[in-house]
Design a protein around this motif. Structure first.
Motif, PDB file in Angstrom:
ATOM      1  N   PHE A  12      -1.632   7.008   2.329  1.00 61.88           N
ATOM      2  CA  PHE A  12      -1.715   5.559   2.175  1.00 61.88           C
ATOM      3  C   PHE A  12      -1.470   5.122   0.727  1.00 61.88           C
ATOM      4  CE2 PHE A  12      -3.999   1.537   1.713  1.00 61.88           C
ATOM      5  CZ  PHE A  12      -3.467   0.822   2.763  1.00 61.88           C
ATOM      6  N   GLY A  13      -1.986   5.855  -0.225  1.00 62.54           N
ATOM      7  CA  GLY A  13      -1.825   5.486  -1.626  1.00 62.54           C
ATOM      8  C   GLY A  13      -0.378   5.429  -2.064  1.00 62.54           C
ATOM      9  N   ALA A  14       0.471   6.246  -1.478  1.00 65.63           N
ATOM     10  CA  ALA A  14       1.889   6.275  -1.831  1.00 65.63           C
ATOM     11  C   ALA A  14       2.723   5.339  -0.955  1.00 65.63           C
ATOM     12  CB  ALA A  14       2.422   7.704  -1.706  1.00 65.63           C
ATOM     13  N   SER A  15       2.100   4.714   0.002  1.00 65.20           N
ATOM     14  CA  SER A  15       2.832   3.845   0.929  1.00 65.20           C
ATOM     15  C   SER A  15       3.002   2.460   0.344  1.00 65.20           C
ATOM     16  CB  SER A  15       2.076   3.732   2.251  1.00 65.20           C
ATOM     17  OG  SER A  15       2.640   2.719   3.045  1.00 65.20           O
ATOM     18  N   ARG A  16       4.204   2.019   0.283  1.00 60.78           N
ATOM     19  CA  ARG A  16       4.472   0.651  -0.160  1.00 60.78           C
ATOM     20  C   ARG A  16       4.308  -0.320   1.002  1.00 60.78           C
ATOM     21  NH1 ARG A  16       9.869  -1.874  -0.408  1.00 60.78           N
ATOM     22  NH2 ARG A  16       9.656  -3.799  -1.604  1.00 60.78           N
ATOM     23  N   VAL A  17       4.877   0.038   2.155  1.00 65.15           N
ATOM     24  CA  VAL A  17       4.922  -0.878   3.288  1.00 65.15           C
ATOM     25  C   VAL A  17       3.568  -0.984   3.991  1.00 65.15           C
ATOM     26  CG1 VAL A  17       5.983  -1.287   5.548  1.00 65.15           C
ATOM     27  CG2 VAL A  17       7.397  -0.581   3.603  1.00 65.15           C
ATOM     28  N   ASN A  18       3.011   0.123   4.443  1.00 66.95           N
ATOM     29  CA  ASN A  18       1.736   0.045   5.161  1.00 66.95           C
ATOM     30  C   ASN A  18       0.608  -0.451   4.266  1.00 66.95           C
ATOM     31  OD1 ASN A  18       1.492   1.118   8.152  1.00 66.95           O
ATOM     32  ND2 ASN A  18       3.237   2.100   7.159  1.00 66.95           N
ATOM     33  N   ARG A  19       0.675  -0.107   2.992  1.00 69.83           N
ATOM     34  CA  ARG A  19      -0.338  -0.608   2.052  1.00 69.83           C
ATOM     35  C   ARG A  19      -0.256  -2.133   1.961  1.00 69.83           C
ATOM     36  NH1 ARG A  19       0.719  -0.452  -3.392  1.00 69.83           N
ATOM     37  NH2 ARG A  19       2.099   1.298  -2.954  1.00 69.83           N
ATOM     38  N   ARG A  20       0.963  -2.675   1.873  1.00 71.13           N
ATOM     39  CA  ARG A  20       1.125  -4.134   1.773  1.00 71.13           C
ATOM     40  C   ARG A  20       0.701  -4.830   3.055  1.00 71.13           C
ATOM     41  NH1 ARG A  20      -0.202  -8.067   0.676  1.00 71.13           N
ATOM     42  NH2 ARG A  20       1.011  -9.960   0.381  1.00 71.13           N
ATOM     43  N   LEU A  21       1.062  -4.281   4.203  1.00 74.49           N
ATOM     44  CA  LEU A  21       0.634  -4.873   5.476  1.00 74.49           C
ATOM     45  C   LEU A  21      -0.890  -4.879   5.576  1.00 74.49           C
ATOM     46  CD1 LEU A  21       3.186  -3.263   7.968  1.00 74.49           C
ATOM     47  CD2 LEU A  21       3.327  -5.501   6.858  1.00 74.49           C
ATOM     48  N   THR A  22      -1.496  -3.777   5.166  1.00 70.19           N
ATOM     49  CA  THR A  22      -2.955  -3.662   5.221  1.00 70.19           C
ATOM     50  C   THR A  22      -3.621  -4.657   4.278  1.00 70.19           C
ATOM     51  OG1 THR A  22      -2.789  -1.336   5.824  1.00 70.19           O
ATOM     52  CG2 THR A  22      -4.881  -2.059   4.903  1.00 70.19           C
ATOM     53  N   GLU A  23      -3.106  -4.768   3.066  1.00 72.34           N
ATOM     54  CA  GLU A  23      -3.674  -5.724   2.104  1.00 72.34           C
ATOM     55  C   GLU A  23      -3.669  -7.136   2.664  1.00 72.34           C
ATOM     56  OE1 GLU A  23      -2.190  -3.358  -1.927  1.00 72.34           O
ATOM     57  OE2 GLU A  23      -1.098  -5.139  -1.250  1.00 72.34           O
ATOM     58  N   GLU A  24      -2.614  -7.493   3.332  1.00 75.84           N
ATOM     59  CA  GLU A  24      -2.523  -8.841   3.897  1.00 75.84           C
ATOM     60  C   GLU A  24      -3.512  -9.026   5.042  1.00 75.84           C
ATOM     61  OE1 GLU A  24      -1.223 -12.543   3.245  1.00 75.84           O
ATOM     62  OE2 GLU A  24      -0.659 -10.798   2.046  1.00 75.84           O
ATOM     63  N   MET A  25      -3.682  -8.002   5.866  1.00 75.04           N
ATOM     64  CA  MET A  25      -4.641  -8.107   6.978  1.00 75.04           C
ATOM     65  C   MET A  25      -6.078  -8.169   6.462  1.00 75.04           C
ATOM     66  SD  MET A  25      -2.972  -8.511   9.721  1.00 75.04           S
ATOM     67  CE  MET A  25      -4.430  -8.587  10.716  1.00 75.04           C
ATOM     68  N   GLU A  26      -6.358  -7.487   5.357  1.00 76.43           N
ATOM     69  CA  GLU A  26      -7.723  -7.487   4.810  1.00 76.43           C
ATOM     70  C   GLU A  26      -8.166  -8.866   4.330  1.00 76.43           C
ATOM     71  OE1 GLU A  26      -8.240  -2.905   3.274  1.00 76.43           O
ATOM     72  OE2 GLU A  26      -7.164  -4.300   1.963  1.00 76.43           O
ATOM     73  N   LYS A  27      -7.238  -9.774   4.099  1.00 80.92           N
ATOM     74  CA  LYS A  27      -7.558 -11.132   3.651  1.00 80.92           C
ATOM     75  C   LYS A  27      -7.953 -12.058   4.795  1.00 80.92           C
ATOM     76  CE  LYS A  27      -4.038 -10.951   0.006  1.00 80.92           C
ATOM     77  NZ  LYS A  27      -2.765 -11.571  -0.431  1.00 80.92           N
ATOM     78  N   GLN A  28      -7.778 -11.611   6.025  1.00 77.65           N
ATOM     79  CA  GLN A  28      -7.922 -12.496   7.180  1.00 77.65           C
ATOM     80  C   GLN A  28      -9.352 -12.519   7.709  1.00 77.65           C
ATOM     81  OE1 GLN A  28      -5.128 -14.287   7.617  1.00 77.65           O
ATOM     82  NE2 GLN A  28      -4.369 -12.933   5.976  1.00 77.65           N
ATOM     83  N   ALA A  29      -9.828 -13.702   8.042  1.00 77.10           N
ATOM     84  CA  ALA A  29     -11.145 -13.862   8.654  1.00 77.10           C
ATOM     85  C   ALA A  29     -11.108 -13.300  10.067  1.00 77.10           C
ATOM     86  CB  ALA A  29     -11.533 -15.336   8.684  1.00 77.10           C
ATOM     87  N   GLY A  30     -12.184 -12.685  10.484  1.00 80.87           N
ATOM     88  CA  GLY A  30     -12.283 -12.147  11.837  1.00 80.87           C
ATOM     89  C   GLY A  30     -11.539 -10.847  12.044  1.00 80.87           C
ATOM     90  N   VAL A  31     -11.063 -10.238  10.949  1.00 83.79           N
ATOM     91  CA  VAL A  31     -10.311  -8.993  11.029  1.00 83.79           C
ATOM     92  C   VAL A  31     -11.060  -7.901  10.276  1.00 83.79           C
ATOM     93  CG1 VAL A  31      -8.156  -7.815  10.412  1.00 83.79           C
ATOM     94  CG2 VAL A  31      -8.093 -10.182  11.230  1.00 83.79           C
ATOM     95  N   THR A  32     -11.257  -6.776  10.935  1.00 79.56           N
ATOM     96  CA  THR A  32     -11.825  -5.587  10.311  1.00 79.56           C
ATOM     97  C   THR A  32     -10.701  -4.577  10.161  1.00 79.56           C
ATOM     98  OG1 THR A  32     -13.947  -5.952  11.418  1.00 79.56           O
ATOM     99  CG2 THR A  32     -13.532  -3.733  10.548  1.00 79.56           C
ATOM    100  N   VAL A  33     -10.492  -4.089   8.944  1.00 84.54           N
ATOM    101  CA  VAL A  33      -9.476  -3.074   8.692  1.00 84.54           C
ATOM    102  C   VAL A  33     -10.188  -1.753   8.461  1.00 84.54           C
ATOM    103  CG1 VAL A  33      -7.642  -2.303   7.145  1.00 84.54           C
ATOM    104  CG2 VAL A  33      -7.826  -4.725   7.758  1.00 84.54           C
ATOM    105  N   HIS A  34      -9.739  -0.734   9.169  1.00 91.14           N
ATOM    106  CA  HIS A  34     -10.351   0.600   9.100  1.00 91.14           C
ATOM    107  C   HIS A  34      -9.252   1.615   8.813  1.00 91.14           C
ATOM    108  CE1 HIS A  34     -13.004   3.905   9.958  1.00 91.14           C
ATOM    109  NE2 HIS A  34     -12.521   4.153  11.165  1.00 91.14           N
ATOM    110  N   ARG A  35      -9.291   2.194   7.637  1.00 88.52           N
ATOM    111  CA  ARG A  35      -8.295   3.193   7.226  1.00 88.52           C
ATOM    112  C   ARG A  35      -8.791   4.568   7.670  1.00 88.52           C
ATOM    113  NH1 ARG A  35      -7.197   1.056   1.072  1.00 88.52           N
ATOM    114  NH2 ARG A  35      -6.867  -1.124   1.658  1.00 88.52           N
ATOM    115  N   VAL A  36      -8.245   5.037   8.753  1.00 88.69           N
ATOM    116  CA  VAL A  36      -8.802   6.205   9.433  1.00 88.69           C
ATOM    117  C   VAL A  36      -8.604   7.490   8.632  1.00 88.69           C
ATOM    118  CG1 VAL A  36      -8.877   7.488  11.603  1.00 88.69           C
ATOM    119  CG2 VAL A  36      -8.479   5.018  11.644  1.00 88.69           C
ATOM    120  N   TYR A  37      -7.462   7.687   8.013  1.00 88.79           N
ATOM    121  CA  TYR A  37      -7.263   8.900   7.199  1.00 88.79           C
ATOM    122  C   TYR A  37      -8.227   8.925   6.016  1.00 88.79           C
ATOM    123  CZ  TYR A  37      -3.163  11.096   9.364  1.00 88.79           C
ATOM    124  OH  TYR A  37      -2.315  11.764  10.218  1.00 88.79           O
TER     125      TYR A  37
END
Length: 182
Positions: A12-37
């Motif tokens: 995840f640390g080296a990911s540009r795309v999934n990291r950016r998608l995740t960052e955007e989802m983490e800003k959303q109300a009612g959304v829980t982000v869980h980084r499984v790795y």
């Protein structure tokens, strides 16, 4: 509606795309982000914790890079460990019934490669059929996947930002048609 985004990215640390998608989802109300790795670097999955997370949410998003026409290995291991008989399926396995399942995929190649006439001969939705079958088995409503194509062909910063906005819009409003950037 409470949404759980399970991010399966082995680097995840080296990911540009999934990291950016995740960052955007983490800003959303009612959304829980869980980084499984990150939660399970030793891949020893806490089944009770994962099942509790699933039970607490209405929409489940599996976000991952598309590797070898499938998912990273921890996602398969997670499915085997967490989606158990008597809990997720079987005569008494109804804990996920009525929930929604959405896949969010980052595909390295351009969309035209994923077609009968393209290099890979199959569409991404065709290659995701095992996930659709699993959704049916566990009683979730399978939503049209969100697919960001061409991520290995250097998405511009603008394309990535548009992809992240489209991703959030689609996850929070899955009745919309998922907009592709490429």
């Amino acid at each position: 509606m409470k949404t759980l985004v399970l991010v399966f990215h082995p680097n995840f640390g080296a990911s540009r795309v999934n990291r950016r998608l995740t960052e955007e989802m983490e800003k959303q109300a009612g959304v829980t982000v869980h980084r499984v790795y990150e939660a399970y670097p030793d891949e020893n999955i806490d089944v009770a914790t994962e099942q509790r997370l699933l039970e607490q949410h209405d929409r489940i998003v599996l976000q991952f890079p598309f590797y070898w026409y499938s998912s990273p290995s921890l996602l398969k291991k997670w499915e085997d460990a967490v989606l158990t008989y008597g809990w997720a399926y079987g005569s008494k396995g109804d804990k996920l019934h009525g929930k929604e399942l959405l896949l969010a995929i980052s595909a390295g190649a351009a969309r035209e490669n994923y077609s009968p006439d393209g290099n890979f001969k199959y569409t991404v939705p065709e290659l995701l059929r095992p996930f659709q079958a699993t959704s049916h088995l566990i009683g979730t409503r399978y939503l049209t996947p969100y697919i960001l194509y061409g991520v290995m062909q250097h998405l511009s910063d603008e394309e990535l930002e548009q992809g992240a906005r489209n991703y959030v819009d689609y996850v929070l409003n899955p009745g919309l048609e998922p907009l592709a950037v490429r």
